[in-house]
Scaffold this active site. Structure first.
Site: not given
Ligand code: AHR
Length: 662
Positions: A48, A243, A377-378
C-alpha cells in the site's frame, strides 16, 4: 514370586524415562500422513502507498510534484527570478506547467529547485535520467536550461555534483532527456534548473530517475526495494491497499483506470495517509499514480507472485466518512462493477478487446493471468454485503473463473466479524480477508485459531497482520518471534488458509505513518526487519503438503503444559524433504525430540540443516546502521536414525530440514 532385581530395574527405567519425558518435548511427525496441499499463494506481500511506500519509496521517481498539480502548485519547488505558472499544458489531466523568463539582467537568475522526498538520494558513479517536456513559448531562436544536482551544505556552501545543459529548440512540446552522473553519494541533494539563455522556455513534467532501476525499466522501481520483495519469493501480491482503495470520499478512492496509460497524463490523487494521523502529518504526500496498475501487474509477474488487486466496493472509508451519502447507492453501483469487469479484461483480455488492447499498447500483449480479486477492504455493516452481492453476481456471470475475496471487517473478532463471516458464506465468496494488528498476548493464544473453522465455507486470506508488541522498539525481535509462533497455526491449517500477507510492507524512516513495517528505507538504503526474515523463512520453507505433528497427541500451539512451544511440519514434494518449524517462545532452553514415523522400509532421513532466528535481546531490532543484528543462521545437523534431538535456545524460531532418501 516377584523378581526384585527385575522390579528394581523396571522402576529405575520408569523413573528415568519419566524424567526424560518431563524434560524433553517429544514431538511426533508422521511423514506419510500428507494432508492438505499448501497453496503456492500461501505466503505473499501486501503493498500500500502508506509511509511513502510508493511515491518517495518503491516508485523510483526522485522529483516531487513533477507536474505542478499539487493543490498548491509549487509545493516541493522553490522558484527564483521570473517564473510563471500556466495551465494550458499538453497533458489534459495535468495542465499546469512553468514558464521561465529572462530576468532582464545578465547577472540575475531565473529558475527553480525541487526538494525531492526528504531530499534526493544520489549515488556516486550511477547514472540518472533527467527528463523534461519543454517548448519555446515564442517563435525565437533556441533556449537553454542548465540542470544541476546540488549537494546542500549545512554551512551555507553548496556545490553541484552534476551539471549539464539542454538546448530547447522547438515551439512544439517535446520530451528532452539527459543522463547525469554525480561525483559523490549524497542522500539529500536537490535538483536545480536555471534558465541559461535570454530566450524564455516552458517546462512540464520534470523528472529524474536512476537508470539502474529494477530490471532497468524506465518509469521504474527502486532496485534494492524490489530485490527485497523478490527475495521473499512471494506467492501472492496484494495491491494497491488498504484504506487508500476506499478513499476518504469516493472521489479520492483508488481509481485504477486513472493509473494506466502515459504517466504524464495520469492525474494526481490525494493520499489519505497525509492527514490520517495528526501527529504524523505530511501535507505533501500525494499519489502521482506513476506506479499504477500496469506497473503493479508487471511487478507481480517479475517477482513471481500472483497478482491480487483490491477494488472499491462503492463505500468510502467507513472509519473516516460513514455518512450514508458518502457511499454509492446500490442502485448506482453500475460503473464500479464495470470497473471490476474492465480490470479483468485489462489483465486477461485478448489484445483485440478494449482493455486488453491498452495493456498490449503499454507493452504487455500476453495476459497477466489474473485469477483473484478482492472487492472492498475493511468494510462493515449491512451496507457492505448488499454491495458486494451485486459485484459477485456480475463477476460470476461474466468471468466465472475469477475468484472473489470478501472482507470480515477491520477486526479479528467481535460484532462486525461475527456478522460478516456468515454473510460471506451466504454470498459464497471464495476467500474471506481477515485483518489483525494485535498485541503479544493475542499472537500467543491464536495459533489454534483456524483449527475449528468450518471446512466447507470460504477459505481464509490473512490479508493484513502484525504483532504490535509492547517492546521498547518497533519491529523488535520478540514481536517477530510471536508472529512466527502464530504462523505455525496458519501452516497447520493450510487446507483453509490459502494466503497470508504481513502489513504494512514499506516505510520511509523520515515519512512513516504506521509501524511496525516489514522493510524500512531511507533515500539510499533499506533494512529488512526481523519480521521480514520470519516471512521469508516461512515462504522459502512452505513445502507442498501439511504433515501431522503432535506432542502428547495434540497440536503444538503454545497451550498449557506445552512450555511455550509452537510447531508445524510440512512435506516438500520437489525435494523429498520434511520441514519442521519449532518456535520456542519461553524464556528457557527446551529439549526437543522430533520423532519421525511412517517412512517406507528403504527410506532414511538424511542429516539436515537448521535455520535459526534468535536474539538474546527481545528488544533487538535491525536498523539502517546495523541491518543484520537479527539474521537467519544456518547450520548442519545430524539425525539419529529417525529422530532428532536438540536443545532449542530460549526465544528462538528454528526451521529444520531433512531430506528423505532411499
Ligand atoms: O496497513 C495499514 C492499514 O491498516 C490499511 O490501509 C488498512 O486496511 C488497515 O486498517
Amino acid at each position: 514370586m516377584m523378581n526384585y532385581k527385575l522390579l528394581i530395574g523396571t522402576v529405575v527405567f520408569v523413573i528415568a524415562s519419566n524424567a526424560m519425558r518431563s524434560q524433553t518435548n517429544e514431538m511426533y511427525i508422521n511423514v506419510t500422513k500428507k494432508s492438505a496441499t499448501v497453496q503456492p499463494t500461501m505466503y505473499g506481500l501486501f503493498f500500500e502507498d502508506i509511509n511513502y511506500g510508493a511515491d518517495g519509496g518503491l516508485y523510483a521517481e526522485l522529483v516531487k510534484n513533477r507536474s505542478f498539480e499539487f493543490p498548491q502548485n509549487l509545493m516541493a519547488w522553490k522558484t527564483f527570478g521570473k517564473v510563471d505558472l500556466l495551465a494550458d499544458g499538453p497533458f489534459e489531466r495535468n495542465p499546469h506547467y512553468v514558464r521561465l523568463s529572462y530576468p532582464e539582467h545578465e547577472h540575475k537568475r531565473t529558475g527553480l529547485e525541487n526538494e525531492g522526498y526528504f531530499g534526493i538520494g544520489l549515488k556516486k558513479g550511477e547514472e540518472y535520467r533527467f527528463s523534461v517536456w519543454a517548448r519555446l513559448p515564442e517563435e525565437t531562436k533556441a533556449a537553454k536550461i542548465r540542470v544541476e544536482l546540488v549537494k546542500p551544505n549545512s554551512q551555507g556552501e553548496e556545490h553541484a555534483i552534476a551539471s549539464q545543459e539542454i538546448v530547447i529548440d522547438s515551439k512544439e512540446w517535446k520530451k528532452y532527456q539527459i543522463l547525469m552522473k554525480p561525483q559523490i553519494t549524497e542522500a539529500k541533494s536537490i535538483l536545480r534548473i536555471f534558465l541559461a539563455s535570454q530566450t524564455p522556455v516552458d517546462l512540464e513534467h520534470i523528472s529524474l530517475f536512476p537508470v539502474d532501476t529494477w530490471k532497468g525499466h524506465e518509469n521504474g522501481l527502486r532496485k534494492d526495494l524490489v530485490q527485497a520483495l523478490a527475495d521473499i519469493k512471494p506467492g501472492i501480491f496484494r495491491f494497491p491497499g488498504g484504506c487508500i482503495v476506499e478513499g476518504t470520499d469516493l472521489n479520492t478512492r483508488y481509481d485504477w483506470k486513472k493509473t494506466i496509460g502515459p504517466v504524464e497524463n495520469r492525474p494526481l490523487n490525494e493520499n489519505r495517509w497525509h492527514y490520517t494521523f495528526q501527529h504524523r502529518f505530511y501535507p505533501d504526500y500525494y499519489q502521482s499514480y506513476g506506479l499504477g496498475f500496469y506497473e503493479f501487474f508487471v511487478l507481480s509477474e517479475e517477482i513471481g507472485a500472483e497478482p491480487l488487486p483490491v477494488l472499491s466496493c462503492g463505500l468510502a472509508c467507513q472509519f473516516q466518512n460513514n455518512k450514508p451519502e458518502a457511499h454509492v447507492p446500490v442502485s448506482d453501483l453500475g460503473p464500479y462493477i464495470q470497473d471490476a469487469l474492465d480490470l479483468i479484461e485489462f489483465a486477461n483480455g485478448d489484445v483485440q478487446s478494449t482493455w486488453g488492447k491498452i495493456r498490449a499498447e503499454m507493452g504487455h500483449p500476453e495476459p497477466f493471468n489474473l485469477k483473484v480479486i478482492a472487492v472492498g477492504n475493511e468494510q462493515w455493516g449491512p451496507e457492505y454485503p448488499e454491495r458486494l452481492e451485486a459485484f459477485v453476481n456480475a463477476i460470476r456471470k461474466t468471468c466465472p473463473e475469477i475468484r472473489i475475496i470478501g472482507s470480515s471487517g477491520p477486526d479479528s473478532e467481535g460484532k462486525q466479524f461475527d456478522y460478516l463471516w456468515p454473510e460471506m458464506k451466504r454470498l459464497n465468496v471464495d476467500l474471506v480477508d481477515e485483518h489483525f494488528y494485535r498485541p503479544e498476548n493475542w499472537f500467543l493464544t491464536q495459533a489454534g485459531r483456524y483449527d475449528n473453522y468450518d471446512r466447507k465455507g470460504p477459505k481464509v486470506f490473512a490479508g493484513e497482520y502484525a504483532c504490535h508488541g509492547k517492546g521498547k522498539k518497533w519491529n523488535h525481535f520478540h514481536a517477530s518471534l510471536l508472529e512466527a509462533a502464530f504462523m505455525t497455526g496458519l501452516e497447520r491449517n493450510a487446507d483453509i488458509v490459502h494466503m497470508a500477507t504481513y502489513a504494512p510492507l514499506l516505510a520511509h524512516v523520515e515519512g512513516w505513518q504506521w509501524r511496525p513495517d516489514m522493510i524500512w528505507f531511507d533515500n539510499l538504503n533499506c533494512v529488512r526487519t526481523a519480521s521480514y526474515y520470519v516471512q521469508q523463512l516461512y515462504s522459502h520453507n512452505k513445502g507442498s503438503h501439511v504433515l501431522s505433528l503432535t506432542m502428547n497427541q495434540k497440536p503444538v500451539t503454545g497451550a498449557e503444559n506445552q512450555n511455550g512451544l509452537f510447531a508445524s511440519a510440512v512435506w516438500e514434494e520437489e525435494t523429498n524433504t520434511v520441514i519442521v518449524k519449532v518456535v520456542n517462545t519461553s524464556g528457557e532452553k527446551q529439549a526437543i525430540a522430533l520423532n519421525f514415523s511412517g517412512l517406507k522400509k528403504r527410506e532414511i532421513l538424511k542429516d539436515g540443516t537448521c535455520i535459526r532466528l534468535h536474539s538474546d535481546n527481545s528488544d533487538a531490532d535491525n536498523t539502517l546502521e546495523q541491518p543484520s543484528v537479527i539474521f537467519p543462521q544456518e547450520s548442519r545437523i545430524s539425525i539419529d536414525k529417525n529422530g532428532f534431538h536438540t536443545e532449542l535456545e530460549a526465544n528462538t524460531f528454528a526451521v529444520y530440514r531433512f531430506e528423505v532418501s532411499d
